[in-house]
Design a protein around this motif. Sequence first.
Motif, PDB file in Angstrom:
ATOM      1  N   ASP A  48       0.363   7.012   3.307  1.00 48.54           N
ATOM      2  CA  ASP A  48       0.296   5.803   4.140  1.00 48.54           C
ATOM      3  C   ASP A  48       1.210   5.904   5.368  1.00 48.54           C
ATOM      4  O   ASP A  48       1.562   4.881   5.943  1.00 48.54           O
ATOM      5  N   SER A  67      -7.603   1.173   1.930  1.00 48.62           N
ATOM      6  CA  SER A  67      -6.182   1.343   1.637  1.00 48.62           C
ATOM      7  C   SER A  67      -5.925   2.797   1.278  1.00 48.62           C
ATOM      8  O   SER A  67      -6.857   3.536   0.923  1.00 48.62           O
ATOM      9  N   ASP A  81       0.829  -1.202   0.000  1.00 53.13           N
ATOM     10  CA  ASP A  81       0.000   0.000   0.000  1.00 53.13           C
ATOM     11  C   ASP A  81       0.865   1.255   0.000  1.00 53.13           C
ATOM     12  O   ASP A  81       0.559   2.231  -0.685  1.00 53.13           O
ATOM     13  N   ASP A 139      -3.924  -4.747   1.514  1.00 56.43           N
ATOM     14  CA  ASP A 139      -4.443  -4.161   2.750  1.00 56.43           C
ATOM     15  C   ASP A 139      -5.823  -4.688   3.120  1.00 56.43           C
ATOM     16  O   ASP A 139      -6.267  -4.493   4.258  1.00 56.43           O
ATOM     17  N   GLY A 143      -1.957  -2.054  -3.509  1.00 53.86           N
ATOM     18  CA  GLY A 143      -2.296  -1.623  -2.161  1.00 53.86           C
ATOM     19  C   GLY A 143      -3.643  -2.136  -1.710  1.00 53.86           C
ATOM     20  O   GLY A 143      -3.820  -2.526  -0.540  1.00 53.86           O
ATOM     21  N   THR A 145      -4.266   3.527  -1.317  1.00 54.78           N
ATOM     22  CA  THR A 145      -4.429   3.573  -2.776  1.00 54.78           C
ATOM     23  C   THR A 145      -5.878   3.865  -3.171  1.00 54.78           C
ATOM     24  O   THR A 145      -6.126   4.442  -4.232  1.00 54.78           O
ATOM     25  N   SER A 157       0.690   3.350  -3.369  1.00 56.45           N
ATOM     26  CA  SER A 157       0.123   4.697  -3.329  1.00 56.45           C
ATOM     27  C   SER A 157       1.157   5.732  -3.744  1.00 56.45           C
ATOM     28  O   SER A 157       0.838   6.694  -4.459  1.00 56.45           O
TER      29      SER A 157
END
Length: 323
Positions: A94, A138, A36, A169, A165, A140, A40
């Motif tokens: 994140d 997540s 993630d 997640d 991600g 993302t 991201s």
Amino acid sequence: MESLFPGDASRFEAVAKRLLDARKVSVVAHIKPDADAVGSACGLAAGLRSIGIETDVFIGQTYPHPGNLSTVPGVAAVTYGGTLPDDGLVVTVDCASIDRTGLLAEPIAANPGRVVVIDHHETNPGFGATNLIVDSESTTTIIRELFSHLGVVMDQDMAYCLYAGLVTDTGNFRWGTPRMHTLAAELVSYGLDTRQIALDLMDSMSALDLRIMGSVLADMQTYREKGLTVSVIAVPAESLARMSQTAVEQIIDYARALQGSDVGVVFKQQAPRYWAVSLRSSVIDVSQVAKALGGGGHVPAAGYSAYGTQDMITRELLAALPG
């Protein structure tokens, strides 16, 4: 695509405006990155570049990402270390707290006015001048919504980053809201090989991984505290150094799924008397336990860092449980 966060349009618009007004962006993912974090960061960087914004990705550690993340598009271009460009915006993704930026924490803290925080951890205190902290499957998922406000047209590489991600997640879509399936359907439409992605990110392990996992799991300890059954799995430093990241994540998943256990705990020894702790539960809010011990995370999954012997940190954890 329909909005994934229909009630938060103004917040996304504000962040999009800051990004669109920037000529240069440095995206920072957290140390010891997972899919993630990398997805991201690399996904956002690719999206910003596609609309003409100079963007690079940074992680505040001196060693590279785990091998299982090598297939995420853009990860090979990540810069590691403790230095950020002096100009432009800094966007953390994140990173549940500023310490998760590692060696980059000092330059980020020195000028919070240029910092945008994008994260899905409910315990994030918001350490930037602009903070987009949204409860989500997540980070993302948040990036995908942000793309709509930025006018980014996604391609397959961006879709791969965001899917990486999302799938990890959510534990292969085992926990989350219907939103995760809506987003997954869109991302898969870009021609992703989801079977291969799962193999690369989560399923590929060696015979050595399995042997070490067996020995680690055999030493699991169970405690009864405040009406809760707590299962503790400790991964010594020498075992951690020999295991793939995929195997470590599998052990954490075992802690979550163990029948008869209310709280699953994994102590990962980073150095003598220093541990990274992962908490999992479907019974209590482990984010509050982690927060009390200096960390954070989500209701079912959280973590923190601890110092001391295994016995000491176990006692501290048990004392921090609600009840």
